[in-house]
Design an enzyme around this catalytic site. Sequence first.
Site, PDB file in Angstrom:
ATOM      1  N   ASP A  47       0.750  -1.292   0.046  1.00 36.33           N
ATOM      2  CA  ASP A  47      -0.020  -0.122   0.027  1.00 36.33           C
ATOM      3  C   ASP A  47       0.910   1.181  -0.091  1.00 36.33           C
ATOM      4  OD1 ASP A  47      -2.298  -1.545  -0.052  1.00 36.33           O
ATOM      5  OD2 ASP A  47      -2.539  -1.415   2.280  1.00 36.33           O
ATOM      6  N   TYR A  75       5.339  -9.038   8.335  1.00 40.73           N
ATOM      7  CA  TYR A  75       5.134  -7.815   8.444  1.00 40.73           C
ATOM      8  C   TYR A  75       4.957  -7.494  10.028  1.00 40.73           C
ATOM      9  CZ  TYR A  75       3.101  -8.403   3.842  1.00 40.73           C
ATOM     10  OH  TYR A  75       2.663  -8.805   2.626  1.00 40.73           O
ATOM     11  N   ASP A  89      -7.390   1.485   7.466  1.00 41.04           N
ATOM     12  CA  ASP A  89      -6.212   2.161   8.193  1.00 41.04           C
ATOM     13  C   ASP A  89      -6.128   3.522   8.436  1.00 41.04           C
ATOM     14  OD1 ASP A  89      -6.415   3.427   5.551  1.00 41.04           O
ATOM     15  OD2 ASP A  89      -4.946   2.380   4.464  1.00 41.04           O
ATOM     16  N   ARG A 181      -4.640  -5.147   6.771  1.00 36.72           N
ATOM     17  CA  ARG A 181      -5.826  -4.356   7.210  1.00 36.72           C
ATOM     18  C   ARG A 181      -6.954  -5.194   7.747  1.00 36.72           C
ATOM     19  NH1 ARG A 181      -7.292  -0.799   2.647  1.00 36.72           N
ATOM     20  NH2 ARG A 181      -6.159  -2.370   1.352  1.00 36.72           N
TER      21      ARG A 181
END
Length: 304
Positions: A47, A75, A89, A181
């Site tokens: 993103d 992540y 987000d 997300r």
Amino acid sequence: MARKRKGRDISGWLVVDKPAGITSTTVVGKVRWALNAKKAGHAGTLDPEATGVLAVALGEATKTVPYITDALKAYTFMVRLGQATNTDDAEGEVIKTSDLRPTDDQIKDALAPFIGDIMQVPPQFSAVKVDGQRAYKKARDGEEMELAARPLWVEELLLIDRPDEDHVVLEMTCGKGGYVRSIARDLGAALGCYGHVLQLRRIWSGPFDVEVGISLDRIDALAKTPELDAHLQPLEVGLADLPEVTCPAESVVKLRNGNPAPVIGSGLEYGEEVWASHDGTPIAVGKYLGGTLQPSRVFVADSM
């Protein structure tokens, strides 16, 4: 007659430590310009506000992109508790709030159902297609969609920090197609307090680690110099998850022409996907058929 693409026949991987505020496509364009490369692509979109590993494939290495896309990735991400947003987000609008704040133990207990084979509904603002159109385009027009859940393998999901009662830092290792997300959104829902991603960083992707990533500023500074070329990793790094076989000299031309040819390997199953090399140079990827390789992808000799 098709226009000939300008640039160098250069192959390999450049691991970029992507900054926030830029798209993955823009990063690829910057790398292609800086290396004056004919062809470039990336293995796994981040993103725009996410940071970390963006592995950019150049030349013949673009043929190995699927193997990095399919590989495990890790992540670290910060979740803002107490707020749900329409984008899941920090870029979106807050649509729900809660004063409830779970304890660390409650958060750890809630992580268990998110590990293993899970089903995950993508965010409304995502690139999945709905009736031939990207979901985020429909969401921008105010349309609320019923998005189908998708399978995801989550290898590990850990609580690694709790800066304060409103924030929690998690680390996740997962397969392809996952939305961090969605993890934040669904975890917040499971805890009864809502949640969204505040910060997201990819720390490794397959064989590529953020520790060896090069910044865009450094890419700019070294653009079109041998020093930037020195940061390239070889094409075959993208094949790290496949077994390697070797091929004799007389098999090289046959394989590069897409024809089956003898190779040398051991401990392999019939039909297993492998990659073949000759004198350390990648020649092809294909199925191992009991001493013969049936190529599915071949690498051009002058692009090594």
